[in-house]
Design a protein around this motif. Sequence first.
Motif, PDB file in Angstrom:
ATOM      1  N   GLY A 229       0.973  -1.486   0.328  1.00  0.00           N
ATOM      2  CA  GLY A 229      -0.560  -0.439   0.368  1.00  0.00           C
ATOM      3  C   GLY A 229       1.174   1.094   0.310  1.00  0.00           C
ATOM      4  O   GLY A 229       0.667   1.897  -0.344  1.00  0.00           O
ATOM      5  N   PHE A 230       2.100   1.756   0.723  1.00  0.00           N
ATOM      6  CA  PHE A 230       3.185   2.511   0.706  1.00  0.00           C
ATOM      7  C   PHE A 230       3.950   2.274  -0.542  1.00  0.00           C
ATOM      8  O   PHE A 230       3.733   3.971  -0.755  1.00  0.00           O
ATOM      9  CB  PHE A 230       4.048   2.204   2.205  1.00  0.00           C
ATOM     10  N   ILE A 231       4.042   1.259  -0.926  1.00  0.00           N
ATOM     11  CA  ILE A 231       5.127   1.565  -2.082  1.00  0.00           C
ATOM     12  C   ILE A 231       3.587   2.433  -3.554  1.00  0.00           C
ATOM     13  O   ILE A 231       4.065   3.349  -4.566  1.00  0.00           O
ATOM     14  CB  ILE A 231       4.951   0.910  -2.823  1.00  0.00           C
ATOM     15  N   PHE A 232       2.131   2.330  -3.681  1.00  0.00           N
ATOM     16  CA  PHE A 232       1.394   2.400  -4.944  1.00  0.00           C
ATOM     17  C   PHE A 232       1.040   3.871  -4.514  1.00  0.00           C
ATOM     18  O   PHE A 232       1.111   4.800  -5.054  1.00  0.00           O
ATOM     19  CB  PHE A 232      -0.092   2.103  -4.238  1.00  0.00           C
ATOM     20  N   TYR A 233       1.490   4.283  -2.830  1.00  0.00           N
ATOM     21  CA  TYR A 233       0.349   5.255  -2.175  1.00  0.00           C
ATOM     22  C   TYR A 233       2.039   6.378  -3.051  1.00  0.00           C
ATOM     23  O   TYR A 233       1.680   7.910  -3.843  1.00  0.00           O
ATOM     24  CB  TYR A 233       0.919   5.714  -0.856  1.00  0.00           C
ATOM     25  N   TRP A 241       6.321   4.109 -13.445  1.00  0.00           N
ATOM     26  CA  TRP A 241       5.646   3.015 -12.569  1.00  0.00           C
ATOM     27  C   TRP A 241       4.134   2.888 -12.911  1.00  0.00           C
ATOM     28  O   TRP A 241       4.076   1.580 -12.788  1.00  0.00           O
ATOM     29  CB  TRP A 241       5.561   3.758 -11.362  1.00  0.00           C
ATOM     30  N   LYS A 242       3.180   4.950 -12.683  1.00  0.00           N
ATOM     31  CA  LYS A 242       2.456   4.353 -13.315  1.00  0.00           C
ATOM     32  C   LYS A 242       1.878   3.187 -14.844  1.00  0.00           C
ATOM     33  O   LYS A 242       0.590   2.681 -14.842  1.00  0.00           O
ATOM     34  CB  LYS A 242       1.122   5.509 -13.636  1.00  0.00           C
ATOM     35  N   ARG A 243       2.458   3.390 -15.802  1.00  0.00           N
ATOM     36  CA  ARG A 243       2.918   2.788 -17.349  1.00  0.00           C
ATOM     37  C   ARG A 243       3.040   1.530 -17.342  1.00  0.00           C
ATOM     38  O   ARG A 243       2.394   1.088 -17.798  1.00  0.00           O
ATOM     39  CB  ARG A 243       3.339   3.473 -17.860  1.00  0.00           C
ATOM     40  N   LYS A 244       3.460   0.991 -15.940  1.00  0.00           N
ATOM     41  CA  LYS A 244       4.288   0.127 -16.096  1.00  0.00           C
ATOM     42  C   LYS A 244       3.059  -1.055 -15.654  1.00  0.00           C
ATOM     43  O   LYS A 244       2.734  -2.269 -15.799  1.00  0.00           O
ATOM     44  CB  LYS A 244       5.441  -0.708 -15.300  1.00  0.00           C
ATOM     45  N   HIS A 246      -0.156  -0.217 -15.733  1.00  0.00           N
ATOM     46  CA  HIS A 246      -1.455  -0.036 -16.560  1.00  0.00           C
ATOM     47  C   HIS A 246      -1.241  -1.031 -17.414  1.00  0.00           C
ATOM     48  O   HIS A 246      -2.220  -2.249 -17.887  1.00  0.00           O
ATOM     49  CB  HIS A 246      -1.763   1.403 -16.909  1.00  0.00           C
ATOM     50  N   GLN A 247       0.258  -1.307 -17.709  1.00  0.00           N
ATOM     51  CA  GLN A 247       0.393  -2.303 -18.748  1.00  0.00           C
ATOM     52  C   GLN A 247      -0.176  -3.512 -18.347  1.00  0.00           C
ATOM     53  O   GLN A 247      -0.516  -4.520 -19.063  1.00  0.00           O
ATOM     54  CB  GLN A 247       1.382  -2.252 -19.175  1.00  0.00           C
ATOM     55  N   HIS A 248       0.065  -4.071 -17.089  1.00  0.00           N
ATOM     56  CA  HIS A 248       0.178  -5.427 -16.491  1.00  0.00           C
ATOM     57  C   HIS A 248      -1.010  -5.436 -16.590  1.00  0.00           C
ATOM     58  O   HIS A 248      -1.826  -6.178 -16.010  1.00  0.00           O
ATOM     59  CB  HIS A 248       1.190  -4.880 -14.791  1.00  0.00           C
ATOM     60  N   LEU A 249      -1.996  -4.768 -16.022  1.00  0.00           N
ATOM     61  CA  LEU A 249      -3.735  -4.573 -15.907  1.00  0.00           C
ATOM     62  C   LEU A 249      -4.651  -4.696 -16.986  1.00  0.00           C
ATOM     63  O   LEU A 249      -5.432  -5.405 -16.605  1.00  0.00           O
ATOM     64  CB  LEU A 249      -3.785  -3.236 -15.188  1.00  0.00           C
ATOM     65  N   ILE A 250      -3.849  -3.974 -18.075  1.00  0.00           N
ATOM     66  CA  ILE A 250      -5.033  -4.286 -19.896  1.00  0.00           C
ATOM     67  C   ILE A 250      -4.098  -6.176 -19.764  1.00  0.00           C
ATOM     68  O   ILE A 250      -5.439  -6.820 -20.621  1.00  0.00           O
ATOM     69  CB  ILE A 250      -3.680  -3.351 -20.979  1.00  0.00           C
ATOM     70  N   GLN A 251      -3.057  -7.180 -19.276  1.00  0.00           N
ATOM     71  CA  GLN A 251      -3.642  -7.925 -19.501  1.00  0.00           C
ATOM     72  C   GLN A 251      -4.377  -8.984 -19.411  1.00  0.00           C
ATOM     73  O   GLN A 251      -4.571  -9.805 -19.105  1.00  0.00           O
ATOM     74  CB  GLN A 251      -1.678  -8.694 -18.882  1.00  0.00           C
ATOM     75  N   ASN A 252      -4.996  -8.097 -18.124  1.00  0.00           N
ATOM     76  CA  ASN A 252      -6.411  -9.138 -16.805  1.00  0.00           C
ATOM     77  C   ASN A 252      -7.732  -8.456 -17.734  1.00  0.00           C
ATOM     78  O   ASN A 252      -8.030  -7.590 -17.865  1.00  0.00           O
ATOM     79  CB  ASN A 252      -6.039  -8.588 -15.932  1.00  0.00           C
ATOM     80  N   LEU A 295      -3.035   4.966 -18.202  1.00  0.00           N
ATOM     81  CA  LEU A 295      -2.450   5.525 -19.677  1.00  0.00           C
ATOM     82  C   LEU A 295      -2.427   4.761 -21.122  1.00  0.00           C
ATOM     83  O   LEU A 295      -2.128   5.627 -22.057  1.00  0.00           O
ATOM     84  CB  LEU A 295      -1.229   5.449 -18.717  1.00  0.00           C
ATOM     85  N   LEU A 296      -1.957   3.399 -21.173  1.00  0.00           N
ATOM     86  CA  LEU A 296      -2.388   2.834 -22.345  1.00  0.00           C
ATOM     87  C   LEU A 296      -2.995   3.102 -22.683  1.00  0.00           C
ATOM     88  O   LEU A 296      -2.822   3.029 -24.255  1.00  0.00           O
ATOM     89  CB  LEU A 296      -1.811   1.318 -21.883  1.00  0.00           C
TER      90      LEU A 296
END
Length: 397
Positions: A229-233, A241-244, A246-252, A295-296
């Motif tokens: 949670g701290f890392i995300f914050y 970091w956000k782009r990476k 989001h790249q991971h999320l769109i694979q779901n 972002l992607l």
Amino acid sequence: MNTFTYTAINSQQKKIKGSIAAQNLTLAKQQLKSQGLIVIQIQEKKSNFIDLERQPKNQDICLFTRQLATFLSSGISLTDALSGMAEEQSQAIMKPVIQGIYQKVLEGYSLAQSLKQYPKLFSNLYCATIYAGEQSGQLDHVLDQLANYIEQQYFAKQKIQQALIYPSMMISVALLIIFFLMTQVVPKILAIFDDNQQALPLMTKILMSMSHGFKVFFPFLLLIIIVIGFIFYRNKDNLIWKRKWHQHLIQNRFYCNFIKMTQIPRYLHTMHILLSSGVNILESMNVSGQLISNLLIKDKFNEATQKVKEGISFSKALMQTQWVNSMSLHLIQSGEKSGQIAEMLERAAHQLDVQRQQWIDTSLKLLEPMIILLMGGFVLFVVLAILLPIFQMQQLV
């Protein structure tokens, strides 16, 4: 924009207190003087770490928009409308904001320019639509459309939140029960079997291992959750970091369906309100694209805007993003041919809204019995794991 609290004498020689929004102390005094007030005391309102006063929310912005539209459609001038709204008791939370807008309008700024001093309250969509309404002379009609749009978005969000309340409560209660069983009940009962040193059934051994592991690893699990949670914050504003992420999320697949059923309809709704207000298609696409959080995916829609600028049709540009479904594309193509693209965008967005609600209803109907079955299965496992060695002890006796 800062907020100042003041004590002043009005034209009836009565002492009044209030607050006003201004860039600095000098401008705040000028605003109060222009309202016919004699300032006795004025000071900047300090913001605490925890602000206990309620900040303006979507429903407050909607009420402001609806009231302003009503005043203007009744033939009242913009300055008189803003002045009257600032005195309304229902607009107490928005009063400092309305006073700031009113002062800017008195200084000769347009309403759209005056609203831009509050970017956290009035989005680019809001300001662009107001600007188009001012240019076309249909500000009251545009404000009414904006109020409808804000209401639709607010109620859609509320409907989703309300639908998630019951399953969220069920999951929370289930987790609390599991935590209580594994930390308080199970260890005490299993300690009896340890003392007897008898051969235990497999289910009981598994439960003992789970209970021991839960007590040992739970603090580490909690620590890991806090660290994540701290890392995300810390990295929430880090674009790399956000782009990476989001790249991971769109694979779901689940996330992709969620985007298609939530943010794509919002994009289409926004395009509808901007185009019907007279904003050109490129500006409408620019503003609407900013509403997409990933972002992607936002890059895809920004590329679509560039392609439209180069001469490709709007429907083809959206098709190349691969995020708009075929039904919506057919409706948009039909709108391009008939010259009713704004109406078709609204129809496409409505169809996606209906699909989203059906998906939510179906998912919740499946989720609720699954939670009950999983919780019931776990409790049954615990009961059997405890009772089986007791039955063995009785047989030995």
